[in-house]
Write an enzyme that holds these catalytic residues in place. Structure first.
Site, short mmCIF file in Angstrom:
data_model
loop_
_atom_site.label_atom_id
_atom_site.label_comp_id
_atom_site.label_asym_id
_atom_site.label_seq_id
_atom_site.Cartn_x
_atom_site.Cartn_y
_atom_site.Cartn_z
N ASP A 97 -0.20 21.16 -54.48
CA ASP A 97 0.33 21.91 -53.92
C ASP A 97 0.58 21.91 -52.46
O ASP A 97 -0.11 20.80 -52.00
CB ASP A 97 -0.74 23.14 -53.60
CG ASP A 97 -2.16 22.91 -53.09
OD1 ASP A 97 -2.79 21.83 -53.72
OD2 ASP A 97 -2.70 23.28 -52.05
N TYR A 131 -11.16 29.45 -60.07
CA TYR A 131 -10.00 28.80 -59.14
C TYR A 131 -8.59 28.70 -60.03
O TYR A 131 -7.56 28.05 -59.30
CB TYR A 131 -10.51 27.55 -58.92
CG TYR A 131 -11.58 27.39 -57.83
CD1 TYR A 131 -11.49 27.77 -56.54
CD2 TYR A 131 -12.86 26.93 -58.22
CE1 TYR A 131 -12.48 27.98 -55.54
CE2 TYR A 131 -13.98 26.98 -57.54
CZ TYR A 131 -13.72 27.30 -55.91
OH TYR A 131 -14.86 27.35 -55.22
N ASN A 191 -7.27 17.56 -49.11
CA ASN A 191 -8.52 17.05 -49.33
C ASN A 191 -8.38 16.10 -50.55
O ASN A 191 -9.00 15.31 -50.81
CB ASN A 191 -9.47 17.96 -49.21
CG ASN A 191 -10.10 18.23 -47.90
OD1 ASN A 191 -9.74 17.46 -47.01
ND2 ASN A 191 -10.55 19.61 -47.92
N HIS A 219 -4.20 26.47 -54.85
CA HIS A 219 -4.49 25.04 -54.80
C HIS A 219 -4.56 24.28 -56.19
O HIS A 219 -4.49 23.07 -56.34
CB HIS A 219 -6.17 24.99 -54.20
CG HIS A 219 -6.20 23.98 -53.20
ND1 HIS A 219 -5.36 23.13 -52.56
CD2 HIS A 219 -7.46 23.33 -52.87
CE1 HIS A 219 -5.95 22.47 -51.85
NE2 HIS A 219 -7.08 22.37 -51.79
N ASN A 260 -12.03 17.97 -53.53
CA ASN A 260 -12.18 16.84 -52.54
C ASN A 260 -12.66 15.57 -53.10
O ASN A 260 -13.03 14.73 -52.47
CB ASN A 260 -13.06 17.37 -51.21
CG ASN A 260 -14.44 18.07 -51.73
OD1 ASN A 260 -14.64 18.06 -53.01
ND2 ASN A 260 -15.26 18.14 -50.73
N PHE A 279 -14.57 18.65 -58.04
CA PHE A 279 -13.98 19.57 -57.09
C PHE A 279 -12.69 18.89 -56.35
O PHE A 279 -12.57 17.29 -56.54
CB PHE A 279 -14.81 20.06 -56.17
CG PHE A 279 -15.53 21.20 -56.75
CD1 PHE A 279 -15.13 22.66 -56.49
CD2 PHE A 279 -16.75 21.28 -57.52
CE1 PHE A 279 -15.57 23.59 -57.14
CE2 PHE A 279 -17.36 22.26 -57.94
CZ PHE A 279 -16.48 23.52 -57.78
#
Length: 194
Positions: free
Chosen positions: A94, A16, A115, A21, A69, A67
């Site tokens: 972002d 990631y 989120n 994000h 969220n 993560f």
């Protein structure tokens, strides 16, 4: 009012690291580098942290390793430990509603479907009144494509614009501590990477 905690939102892991994000984390990484304050993993805060001095103030940097969220878990842990109020927190994230090359400061507001912001608001006792640094990543044009878009890597041309906006945002954040929020905001909001 002074900022005591600067958070960069991200998803953890190498897969990631270069995705849109994670733009918030790119910002905090750059700030840590500029201030020569390497981030180190700190389990009790569920993230990578560092301590810096800005305008004579002690400020904590945080990139959660949860993560996206679950970002609120890390933010709330640090805010509670250091007795930091929501309005003393700046969260970099972002932003789909701004084009690449643009970044803007904002205080409060909703989560706009983000989120990470949603979880932070919830974990701060449903208090949305923290500062945000909105880093433009653009929009795919179709709301059904948003998930794939934010979890995708920007093309080189867009990455360059995002990097330039983050660079300016880092300078303006430092300026916030020396010259005040109004001056820093005016400068950042006038900026658009070409």
């Amino acid at each position: 009012m002074t900022i005591k905690l600067i958070v960069g939102l991200a998803n953890p892991g190498a897969e990631y690291a270069a995705t849109r994000h994670n733009a918030g984390a790119w910002f905090v990484d750059l700030l840590a580098e500029r201030l020569r304050a390497p981030l180190r993993e700190e389990a009790k805060f569920f993230g990578y942290t560092s301590r810096v001095t800005l305008g004579g103030e002690d400020v904590r940097l945080l990139v959660p390793t949860t993560f996206m969220n679950l970002s609120g878990k890390a933010v709330a842990a640090m805010a509670s430990f250091f007795r930091i109020n929501p309005d003393e927190i700046l969260v970099a994230h972002d932003e789909l509603d701004l084009p690449p090359g643009v970044a803007k400061f904002k205080l409060g507001g909703g989560h706009g479907g983000h989120n990470g912001l949603k979880d932070i608001i919830s974990k701060l006792g449903n208090n949305p009144n923290f500062h945000r640094l909105r880093i433009g990543i653009g929009h795919p044009g179709d709301k059904n494509k948003v998930v794939g878009f934010v979890l995708g890597k920007p093309p080189v041309s867009e990455q360059k614009l995002i990097d330039e906006a983050i660079d300016e945002a880092a300078r303006c954040t430092e300026m916030w501590f020396t010259d005040g929020l109004t001056k820093a905001t005016n400068r950042l909001h006038a900026f658009k990477a070409q």
